[in-house]
Design an enzyme around this catalytic site. Structure first.
Site, PDB file in Angstrom:
ATOM      1  N   SER A 105       0.833  -1.208   0.000  1.00 11.94           N
ATOM      2  CA  SER A 105       0.000   0.000   0.000  1.00 11.94           C
ATOM      3  C   SER A 105       0.859   1.247   0.000  1.00 11.94           C
ATOM      4  O   SER A 105       2.027   1.212   0.405  1.00 11.94           O
ATOM      5  CB  SER A 105      -0.845  -0.031   1.277  1.00 11.94           C
ATOM      6  OG  SER A 105      -1.328   1.248   1.600  1.00 11.94           O
ATOM      7  N   TYR A 114      -0.496  -0.648  10.685  1.00 12.15           N
ATOM      8  CA  TYR A 114      -0.828  -1.018   9.303  1.00 12.15           C
ATOM      9  C   TYR A 114       0.307  -0.631   8.353  1.00 12.15           C
ATOM     10  O   TYR A 114       0.777  -1.445   7.553  1.00 12.15           O
ATOM     11  CB  TYR A 114      -2.144  -0.351   8.868  1.00 12.15           C
ATOM     12  CG  TYR A 114      -2.473  -0.616   7.415  1.00 12.15           C
ATOM     13  CD1 TYR A 114      -2.820  -1.888   6.979  1.00 12.15           C
ATOM     14  CD2 TYR A 114      -2.420   0.414   6.473  1.00 12.15           C
ATOM     15  CE1 TYR A 114      -3.110  -2.144   5.648  1.00 12.15           C
ATOM     16  CE2 TYR A 114      -2.709   0.176   5.138  1.00 12.15           C
ATOM     17  CZ  TYR A 114      -3.043  -1.108   4.725  1.00 12.15           C
ATOM     18  OH  TYR A 114      -3.318  -1.353   3.398  1.00 12.15           O
TER      19      TYR A 114
HETATM   20  N1  NAP Z   1      -8.797  -1.455  -0.993  1.00  7.17           N
HETATM   21  C1  NAP Z   1      -7.901  -0.459  -0.938  1.00  7.17           C
HETATM   22  O1  NAP Z   1      -8.232   0.730  -1.093  1.00  7.17           O
HETATM   23  C2  NAP Z   1      -6.440  -0.760  -0.688  1.00  7.17           C
HETATM   24  C3  NAP Z   1      -5.521   0.302  -0.695  1.00  7.17           C
HETATM   25  C4  NAP Z   1      -4.166   0.025  -0.490  1.00  7.17           C
HETATM   26  C5  NAP Z   1      -3.760  -1.279  -0.274  1.00  7.17           C
HETATM   27  N2  NAP Z   1      -4.682  -2.288  -0.251  1.00  7.17           N
HETATM   28  C6  NAP Z   1      -4.202  -3.647  -0.005  1.00  7.17           C
HETATM   29  O2  NAP Z   1      -4.816  -4.543  -0.914  1.00  7.17           O
HETATM   30  C7  NAP Z   1      -5.086  -5.798  -0.287  1.00  7.17           C
HETATM   31  C8  NAP Z   1      -6.528  -6.195  -0.530  1.00  7.17           C
HETATM   32  O3  NAP Z   1      -7.394  -5.261   0.053  1.00  7.17           O
HETATM   33  P1  NAP Z   1      -8.988  -5.396  -0.008  1.00  7.17           P
HETATM   34  O4  NAP Z   1      -9.518  -4.019   0.060  1.00  7.17           O
HETATM   35  O5  NAP Z   1      -9.387  -6.275  -1.120  1.00  7.17           O
HETATM   36  O6  NAP Z   1      -9.433  -6.099   1.364  1.00  7.17           O
HETATM   37  P2  NAP Z   1      -8.847  -7.093   2.465  1.00  7.17           P
HETATM   38  O7  NAP Z   1      -9.726  -6.923   3.642  1.00  7.17           O
HETATM   39  O8  NAP Z   1      -7.403  -6.905   2.654  1.00  7.17           O
HETATM   40  O9  NAP Z   1      -9.112  -8.538   1.842  1.00  7.17           O
HETATM   41  C9  NAP Z   1     -10.385  -9.114   1.866  1.00  7.17           C
HETATM   42  C10 NAP Z   1     -10.259 -10.611   1.703  1.00  7.17           C
HETATM   43  O10 NAP Z   1      -9.362 -11.156   2.676  1.00  7.17           O
HETATM   44  C11 NAP Z   1     -10.070 -12.038   3.566  1.00  7.17           C
HETATM   45  N3  NAP Z   1      -9.481 -11.888   4.907  1.00  7.17           N
HETATM   46  C12 NAP Z   1      -9.333 -10.747   5.612  1.00  7.17           C
HETATM   47  N4  NAP Z   1      -8.768 -11.015   6.801  1.00  7.17           N
HETATM   48  C13 NAP Z   1      -8.525 -12.347   6.833  1.00  7.17           C
HETATM   49  C14 NAP Z   1      -7.975 -13.233   7.789  1.00  7.17           C
HETATM   50  N5  NAP Z   1      -7.565 -12.806   9.000  1.00  7.17           N
HETATM   51  N6  NAP Z   1      -7.879 -14.539   7.488  1.00  7.17           N
HETATM   52  C15 NAP Z   1      -8.320 -15.013   6.290  1.00  7.17           C
HETATM   53  N7  NAP Z   1      -8.849 -14.215   5.340  1.00  7.17           N
HETATM   54  C16 NAP Z   1      -8.961 -12.898   5.612  1.00  7.17           C
HETATM   55  C17 NAP Z   1     -11.528 -11.612   3.436  1.00  7.17           C
HETATM   56  O11 NAP Z   1     -12.457 -12.614   3.752  1.00  7.17           O
HETATM   57  P3  NAP Z   1     -12.993 -12.834   5.282  1.00  7.17           P
HETATM   58  O12 NAP Z   1     -13.343 -11.482   5.798  1.00  7.17           O
HETATM   59  O13 NAP Z   1     -14.158 -13.755   5.135  1.00  7.17           O
HETATM   60  O14 NAP Z   1     -11.860 -13.455   6.028  1.00  7.17           O
HETATM   61  C18 NAP Z   1     -11.587 -11.294   1.954  1.00  7.17           C
HETATM   62  O15 NAP Z   1     -11.633 -12.475   1.191  1.00  7.17           O
HETATM   63  C19 NAP Z   1      -4.703  -5.631   1.182  1.00  7.17           C
HETATM   64  O16 NAP Z   1      -3.447  -6.243   1.414  1.00  7.17           O
HETATM   65  C20 NAP Z   1      -4.602  -4.138   1.393  1.00  7.17           C
HETATM   66  O17 NAP Z   1      -3.638  -3.797   2.362  1.00  7.17           O
HETATM   67  C21 NAP Z   1      -6.010  -2.077  -0.452  1.00  7.17           C
END
Ligand code: NAP
Length: 270
Positions: A146, A159
């Site tokens: 990120s 984070y």
């Molecule tokens: N979205 C943004 O704006 C953004 C910006 C910068 C960086 N990022 C990075 O991109 C990545 C993806 O982000 P995202 O927004 O798609 O959401 P995320 O919350 O990081 O990922 C969601 C997915 O991960 C699972 N998950 C979350 N915690 C878990 C745990 N403890 N154990 C197993 N599964 C888990 C969720 O399912 P369950 O809840 O059912 O477990 C879901 O399938 C992350 O690493 C984040 O740091 C995102």
């Protein structure tokens, strides 16, 4: 255009955090390109329903593993459950922090859980699943990070620190494994339209026109697996350096803390 990822890297991919958001987009894109997938997430009903969607839309095998990546034995359990598969790609996606607060306003266990999911399990995943890839001389690893990794800032201490860990881990493994045939990509995201971002920003997310589409993120990352070590999605120079350039670190931290560091840094730090 679909590429022959299965031939290049191997027949199976694991997506850690693969039931919604960016992880779900990776699942669709990998399945489109003919790769079988193992989806990992905590909420079994959401996971099973999403796996059924993938099976209905794509001609690939899908396995589900319901586990918590913050748990101590998560990665050894995942390795045991997938021991019969040739895992050629590993996408460590789960990593967001749904709520930013000042350091001391969050329970210590929440910090420790975030560190385990975003650092310890990532390290274990690369060790346990990367070793067979290196031995075979082919494979790919994507670690999601990120803009919060570029500099510290108020309300994203843990984070941001975990995302910096992921960035450096991926870059270092790229340096070691690239000559051995294994591609490693540190994928830096800005604000992306996912359920997690909506939970973090609430109504503020819906009014924003600058959110990246997870499908574009997954497509671009898979197109550029071999262009590591680092890929800045949405940046005009995606293989370039920190958007802070050479400005003083103090100024970067202050800008990050005010939330004035741009969409690919402070506003994306959840
Ligand atoms: N979205 C943004 O704006 C953004 C910006 C910068 C960086 N990022 C990075 O991109 C990545 C993806 O982000 P995202 O927004 O798609 O959401 P995320 O919350 O990081 O990922 C969601 C997915 O991960 C699972 N998950 C979350 N915690 C878990 C745990 N403890 N154990 C197993 N599964 C888990 C969720 O399912 P369950 O809840 O059912 O477990 C879901 O399938 C992350 O690493 C984040 O740091 C995102």
């Amino acid at each position: 255009m679909p590429t022959h990822l299965a031939q290049k890297y191997g027949p199976w991919a694991i997506i850690a955090g693969g039931s919604d958001g960016v992880g779900a987009a990776f699942a669709h894109e990998l399945a489109t390109r003919g790769v079988n997938i193992v989806l990992v997430a905590r909420r079994a009903p959401v996971l099973e329903s999403f796996a059924d969607d993938i099976r209905a839309q794509h001609d690939v095998e899908v396995r589900t593993v319901a586990l918590d990546l913050s748990a101590a034995a998560a990665m050894s359990e995942l390795e045991r459950i997938t021991a019969d598969l040739e895992v050629g790609l590993f996408v460590y996606n789960a990593g967001s922090d749904d709520y930013s607060t000042e350091f001391l306003d969050k329970d210590l266990n929440n910090h420790l859980s975030l560190v385990h999911r975003n650092c310890t399990s990532v390290l274990e995943a690369t060790y346990r699943f990367g070793a067979p890839m290196v031995a075979r001389g082919r494979g790919a690893v994507v670690l999601l990070t990120s803009g919060a990794a570029w500099a510290g800032g108020a309300t994203h201490a843990t984070y941001g620190a975990t995302k910096a860990f992921d960035l450096i881990l991926a870059e270092s493994l790229w340096a070691e494994w690239h000559p051995k045939g294994v591609d490693v990509l540190s994928l830096v995201l800005g604000a992306t339209d996912t359920p997690s971002l909506h939970r973090a920003l609430g109504a503020r997310a819906t009014s924003r026109a600058d959110l990246a589409d997870p499908a574009d993120v997954a497509r671009e990352a898979l197109d550029h697996l071999a262009d590591g070590p680092t890929w800045l999605f949405g940046n005009e120079n995606p293989t370039g350096g920190s958007p802070f350039g050479s400005i003083d670190r103090r100024d970067a931290v202050l800008a990050m803390s005010r939330g004035t560091a741009g969409t690919d840094t402070a506003t994306a730090r959840h």
